[in-house]
Design an enzyme around this catalytic site. Structure first.
Site, PDB file in Angstrom:
ATOM      1  N   GLY A   1       0.848  -1.191   0.000  1.00  0.00           N
ATOM      2  CA  GLY A   1       0.000   0.000   0.000  1.00  0.00           C
ATOM      3  C   GLY A   1       0.880   1.236   0.000  1.00  0.00           C
TER       4      GLY A   1
ATOM      5  N   THR B   1       3.570  -2.396   3.820  1.00  0.00           N
ATOM      6  CA  THR B   1       3.488  -3.694   3.145  1.00  0.00           C
ATOM      7  C   THR B   1       2.350  -4.492   3.774  1.00  0.00           C
ATOM      8  OG1 THR B   1       5.865  -3.610   2.852  1.00  0.00           O
ATOM      9  CG2 THR B   1       4.829  -5.762   2.566  1.00  0.00           C
TER      10      THR B   1
ATOM     11  N   LYS C   1      -1.310  -5.043   7.648  1.00  0.00           N
ATOM     12  CA  LYS C   1      -0.569  -3.961   7.008  1.00  0.00           C
ATOM     13  C   LYS C   1       0.455  -3.417   7.995  1.00  0.00           C
ATOM     14  CE  LYS C   1      -1.480   0.215   4.327  1.00  0.00           C
ATOM     15  NZ  LYS C   1      -2.538   1.133   3.935  1.00  0.00           N
TER      16      LYS C   1
ATOM     17  N   ASP D   1      -7.495   8.147  -3.030  1.00  0.00           N
ATOM     18  CA  ASP D   1      -6.658   7.336  -3.937  1.00  0.00           C
ATOM     19  C   ASP D   1      -7.510   6.235  -4.579  1.00  0.00           C
ATOM     20  OD1 ASP D   1      -4.394   6.558  -5.304  1.00  0.00           O
ATOM     21  OD2 ASP D   1      -3.484   5.490  -3.635  1.00  0.00           O
TER      22      ASP D   1
END
Length: 274
Positions: free
Chosen positions: A8, A12, A26, A123
């Site tokens: 991301g 990771t 994450k 995003d």
């Protein structure tokens, strides 16, 4: 390293097991205060959302040197993989791609309209639309997100996001709005319609951007040249033109003229009936 399932914007992502249930973990990439803050922000944002088309945050560990977030594990890759990548060989029906887009729009509309304060993703792209065991959409990676300001003060932020999807108005003003997500979602619709990448780095300057090429084709009344040949063969022109018009509205240079995410979702539902 064998358990890495993705990278991301801020860390990771690994596959893990907690009490026999697969999870995605994450792990913060750089251990400085700014990244820790970003991580904490993502946790705060996700803890406020509960929607079937948004990845669930199950827990977190912030008291350690490298903070971690634990999410539900989503097994079937991303919409990006379906359109461009290794899963493309599956020949997923166009109706399924439209359903996935509709579900993702629902999740984003929820975060804009029903979360309090509204949550802007920041995003939106096909690689952040994950697919569960039934190939249902789950919007992920709220690492660039912000909670919309509750007062009318201008909210200025560092420009984050992904080239090819970025709202030109956001790049000029550094102000992320709900309509910035709508612009990015317009590019997602284009990827489904054309099968092309948002940015062709090997092309010359004029033809690099999918959105620019598409808007030029629409202006010249030449949508046909942009459409994926397989889709053109099997889908009605009424449907494809409707999708192209929706994408065009999402990509309007002036954010005030773009539809809301809720309107995008409603229009996708209508078009799916065609």
């Amino acid at each position: 390293k064998n358990e890495i399932i993705g990278h991301g914007g801020h860390g990771t992502v690994y596959k893990g097991i907690i009490r026999d249930i697969p999870v995605a973990i994450k792990k913060c990439s750089l251990i400085d205060d700014r990244h820790k803050k970003e991580f904490g922000k993502e946790m705060l944002i996700l803890s406020q959302i509960n929607h079937k088309n948004i990845v669930k945050l199950l827990g977190c560990c912030l008291e350690v040197e490298v903070p971690m977030l634990v999410y539900e594990f989503i097994p079937n890759g991303t919409l990006f993989d379906l359109i461009h990548g290794k899963n493309r060989t599956m020949h997923i029906p166009f109706s399924s791609l439209l359903r996935i887009a509709n579900e993702a729009a629902d999740g984003l509309a929820f975060s804009h309209s029903y979360a309090n304060p509204p949550i802007l993703h920041g995003d939106v792209k096909t690689s952040n639309i994950l697919l569960d065991e039934n190939y249902r959409a789950k919007v992920s990676d709220f690492g660039a997100s912000i909670l919309a300001p509750t007062d009318e003060a201008q909210f200025v932020t560092m420009v984050q996001g992904t080239c090819g999807y970025l709202d030109p108005e956001y790049m000029q003003t550094c102000q992320l709005t709900e309509k910035s997500d709508v612009y990015s979602f317009g590019v997602v619709i284009l990827e489904i319609l054309t099968g092309q990448m948002p940015l062709k780095l090997e092309s010359n300057d004029l033809q690099r951007s999918l959105s620019s090429n598409f808007l030029l084709a629409m202006k010249e009344n030449n949508l046909d040249a942009m459409l994926d040949s397989q889709i053109k063969e099997h889908e009605s022109m009424e449907l494809l033109r409707g999708l192209a018009d929706l994408a065009k509205h999402c990509l309007n240079m002036c954010s005030d003229n773009r539809p809301s995410m809720k309107e995008v979702s409603e229009e996708l539902s209508r078009l799916r009936k065609l």
